[in-house]
Motif scaffolding. Structure first.
Motif, PDB file in Angstrom:
ATOM      1  N   SER A   1       0.876  -1.169   0.000  1.00  0.00           N
ATOM      2  CA  SER A   1       0.000   0.000   0.000  1.00  0.00           C
ATOM      3  C   SER A   1       0.911   1.215   0.000  1.00  0.00           C
ATOM      4  O   SER A   1       2.091   1.110   0.328  1.00  0.00           O
TER       5      SER A   1
ATOM      6  N   VAL B   1      -4.189   1.676  -2.660  1.00  0.00           N
ATOM      7  CA  VAL B   1      -3.939   0.250  -2.477  1.00  0.00           C
ATOM      8  C   VAL B   1      -3.955  -0.501  -3.803  1.00  0.00           C
ATOM      9  O   VAL B   1      -3.163  -1.420  -4.016  1.00  0.00           O
TER      10      VAL B   1
ATOM     11  N   THR C   1       0.135  -1.247   7.260  1.00  0.00           N
ATOM     12  CA  THR C   1      -0.443  -0.669   6.063  1.00  0.00           C
ATOM     13  C   THR C   1      -1.428   0.449   6.346  1.00  0.00           C
ATOM     14  O   THR C   1      -1.771   1.180   5.450  1.00  0.00           O
TER      15      THR C   1
END
Lengths: 112, 113
Positions: A31, A50, B99
């Motif tokens: 990401s 993403v 993330t």
């Protein structure tokens, strides 16, 4: 070892001009995030991308994620002095990992 | 704004002295991070925590230790400060691994003379 490069390193423009900054990796991003950091403050998240090919818009800012998820660009339309700052594109390697890598960033100065 | 504070905001110390920086969050996020930021190097991860008493090293951990005795506090200690540790230190938090968004504190500017 993933290499992360941002370009240009420094950009000085007049108010009203358009600009694009780039973020490139030697590996695939799981990401990618864009942050802006103003002097004396911590980075603030602008966007997370993403999916390969993804395009996100945030007012005058357009973020694009490369199809192969190894590069990204940030385009600013009609830059304003408030856009001045350090633009960072960290990436995180692998699912479940903590290895967030930050490049040196692009330092943008918009003159009134 | 995420509730993250760092203390002190500025500190000047001498080589060889111990220094502790504190990061405090009110978001109840599980993950906390310490970074240092130096010209030309961007932000580099020093240590991180994935829960109370659970910590691990980042890429530039030599000379630093951390502790997390409760969810809201993450301490960074320089056992014996050196001039190479002069930097701006940022704490960050997130509620998902890696993330997801990291929220950064305002930073601590440390000068080691």
């Amino acid at each position: 070892t993933q290499l992360l490069e941002q370009s240009p390193q420094f950009l000085s423009i007049q108010e009203g001009e358009n600009l694009t900054v780039y973020c490139n990796s030697s590996s695939v991003f799981s990401s990618l995030q864009w942050y802006r950091q103003e002097p004396g403050e911590g980075p603030v998240l602008l966007v997370t991308v993403v999916t390969g090919g993804e395009v996100k818009k945030l007012k005058r800012l357009t973020f694009q994620f490369g199809d192969a998820r190894k590069d990204s660009s940030l385009h600013i339309t009609a830059a304003q002095p408030g856009d001045t700052g350090l633009y960072l594109c960290p990436s995180t390697l692998g699912a479940g990992g903590f290895k967030t890598i930050f490049g040196a960033g692009t330092r943008l100065f918009v003159k009134a | 704004d995420a509730g993250i504070t760092q203390s002190p905001r500025h500190k000047v110390t001498e080589t060889g002295t111990p220094v502790t920086l504190r990061c405090h969050q009110t978001e109840n996020h599980r993950y906390m991070y310490w970074y240092r930021q130096d010209p030309g190097h961007g932000l580099r991860l020093i240590h991180y925590s994935y829960g109370v008493k659970d910590t691990d090293k980042g890429e530039v951990s030599d000379g630093y230790s951390v502790s997390r005795s409760k969810t809201e506090d993450f301490l960074l200690t320089l056992e014996s400060a050196t001039s190479s540790q002069t930097s701006v230190y940022f704490c960050a938090i997130s509620d998902r691994v890696g993330t997801d968004t990291q929220y950064f504190g305002p930073g601590t500017r440390l000068t080691v003379l």
